[in-house]
Design a protein around this motif. Sequence first.
Motif, short mmCIF file in Angstrom:
data_model
loop_
_atom_site.label_atom_id
_atom_site.label_comp_id
_atom_site.label_asym_id
_atom_site.label_seq_id
_atom_site.Cartn_x
_atom_site.Cartn_y
_atom_site.Cartn_z
N CYS A 1 0.83 -1.22 0.00
CA CYS A 1 0.00 0.00 0.00
C CYS A 1 0.86 1.26 0.00
CB CYS A 1 -0.93 0.00 1.21
SG CYS A 1 -2.26 -1.21 1.13
N GLU A 2 1.98 1.22 0.72
CA GLU A 2 2.87 2.38 0.76
C GLU A 2 3.51 2.65 -0.59
OE1 GLU A 2 4.53 3.09 5.24
OE2 GLU A 2 5.56 1.59 4.01
N ARG A 3 3.75 1.61 -1.34
CA ARG A 3 4.34 1.78 -2.67
C ARG A 3 3.36 2.41 -3.64
NH1 ARG A 3 9.03 -0.89 -3.93
NH2 ARG A 3 8.38 -1.09 -6.11
N LYS A 4 2.07 2.12 -3.46
CA LYS A 4 1.07 2.62 -4.41
C LYS A 4 0.34 3.85 -3.87
CE LYS A 4 -2.49 0.98 -7.56
NZ LYS A 4 -3.28 -0.19 -8.04
N TRP A 5 0.04 3.85 -2.57
CA TRP A 5 -0.70 4.97 -1.97
C TRP A 5 -0.01 5.44 -0.70
CZ3 TRP A 5 -3.73 0.26 -2.57
CH2 TRP A 5 -4.39 0.20 -3.79
N PRO A 6 1.17 6.02 -0.78
CA PRO A 6 1.90 6.43 0.44
C PRO A 6 1.16 7.48 1.26
CG PRO A 6 2.93 7.34 -1.55
CD PRO A 6 1.92 6.34 -2.00
N GLU A 7 0.50 8.42 0.56
CA GLU A 7 -0.24 9.46 1.31
C GLU A 7 -1.40 8.86 2.09
OE1 GLU A 7 0.31 9.55 -1.93
OE2 GLU A 7 1.77 11.17 -2.23
N MET A 8 -2.04 7.85 1.52
CA MET A 8 -3.17 7.22 2.20
C MET A 8 -2.70 6.51 3.47
SD MET A 8 -5.70 4.16 0.90
CE MET A 8 -4.42 2.92 1.24
N VAL A 9 -1.57 5.81 3.38
CA VAL A 9 -1.04 5.10 4.56
C VAL A 9 -0.67 6.10 5.64
CG1 VAL A 9 0.79 3.59 5.42
CG2 VAL A 9 -0.23 3.16 3.18
N ASP A 10 -0.03 7.21 5.25
CA ASP A 10 0.31 8.25 6.22
C ASP A 10 -0.93 8.79 6.90
OD1 ASP A 10 2.97 8.00 5.59
OD2 ASP A 10 3.00 9.70 4.20
N ALA A 11 -1.96 9.05 6.10
CA ALA A 11 -3.21 9.61 6.65
C ALA A 11 -3.87 8.63 7.61
CB ALA A 11 -4.16 9.97 5.51
N ILE A 12 -3.86 7.34 7.28
CA ILE A 12 -4.48 6.34 8.14
C ILE A 12 -3.75 6.27 9.48
CG2 ILE A 12 -4.85 3.86 8.45
CD1 ILE A 12 -5.42 3.68 5.47
N GLU A 13 -2.42 6.23 9.44
CA GLU A 13 -1.64 6.18 10.68
C GLU A 13 -1.90 7.40 11.55
OE1 GLU A 13 2.45 3.88 10.44
OE2 GLU A 13 2.32 5.33 8.81
N GLU A 14 -1.87 8.58 10.93
CA GLU A 14 -2.07 9.80 11.69
C GLU A 14 -3.48 9.88 12.25
OE1 GLU A 14 -1.05 12.89 9.00
OE2 GLU A 14 1.11 12.42 9.01
N ASN A 15 -4.47 9.48 11.46
CA ASN A 15 -5.86 9.53 11.92
C ASN A 15 -6.11 8.57 13.07
OD1 ASN A 15 -6.70 11.53 10.11
ND2 ASN A 15 -7.20 10.05 8.52
N ILE A 16 -5.47 7.40 13.04
CA ILE A 16 -5.62 6.45 14.14
C ILE A 16 -5.09 7.06 15.43
CG2 ILE A 16 -4.78 4.26 15.08
CD1 ILE A 16 -4.92 3.11 12.27
N LEU A 17 -3.93 7.70 15.36
CA LEU A 17 -3.35 8.34 16.54
C LEU A 17 -4.22 9.49 17.02
CD1 LEU A 17 0.42 8.40 15.49
CD2 LEU A 17 -0.68 6.84 17.10
N VAL A 18 -4.76 10.25 16.09
CA VAL A 18 -5.64 11.37 16.47
C VAL A 18 -6.91 10.86 17.13
CG1 VAL A 18 -7.11 13.22 15.55
CG2 VAL A 18 -4.76 12.98 14.74
N ILE A 19 -7.48 9.78 16.60
CA ILE A 19 -8.69 9.20 17.18
C ILE A 19 -8.43 8.72 18.60
CG2 ILE A 19 -10.26 7.23 17.02
CD1 ILE A 19 -10.10 7.51 13.97
N ILE A 20 -7.28 8.08 18.82
CA ILE A 20 -6.95 7.59 20.16
C ILE A 20 -6.81 8.76 21.14
CG2 ILE A 20 -5.23 6.39 21.55
CD1 ILE A 20 -4.62 4.67 19.10
#
Length: 225
Positions: free
Chosen positions: A19-38
């Motif tokens: 996923c990082e190879r094809k959609w790096p921005e999406m992976v970054d957003a998912i990681e950051e959003n998970i941390l923000v949600i927590i």
Amino acid sequence: MAYWPHIYLIILIIGIWLCERKWPEMVDAIEENILVIIITAIMLVSFGQVVARYGFNSGWAAALEFNTLAFSWLILLGMSYGIKNGVHIGVDIILNAVSKPVTRIMALIGALGSMFYGLILLDSTWLHLLGVDVRGGAIEYWAKMFKIGIGSEELRYPEFMQQLFGLQPRVHRWLVLVILPISLALLVYRSGQAFIDIYTGKRRMLISGHEGQELVEENKGIIKD
């Protein structure tokens, strides 16, 4: 020891890598959003407890356990996120004092150390190859909790879920502890990425540099009195 958790973790890491190879921005957003949600959940529960306790003499019995677990999720996920983005605070006085080749070697050793640290905590069985008589790790502990099926201390499933799915009242402990093997697998993966980036010259150190100071130095002449 069952090895199916290892297989699922490998599949997870491979999936993230693809996923990082094809959609790096999406992976970054998912990681950051998970941390923000927590973080948001911790704040809301804490604020709600204050209002409930002092305003209505009430409260959620599982609030403390929830916040403790949520904070542990935040820390565990933050380990790999910090390495990925190079934001971990570290002492770099020696790294800045030596030559660039020596700095590179020390940074590579640091990345390897972080990777092996994660591997040891994840599953120490492989240390038998080095003649070390030890066993255990996050995978084995989680698998044991999964097999036993005991619940957490205070966290409860909603009543409708208990009735609809026939669940036990207390939230399964393996469910709240699943972050242990996942976060450590991510730590190993991100440390390996950092090692490759340092080796190829894409980044200088594993820890946070002085980006703010460097920006100030670069833009000294922009603002004049």
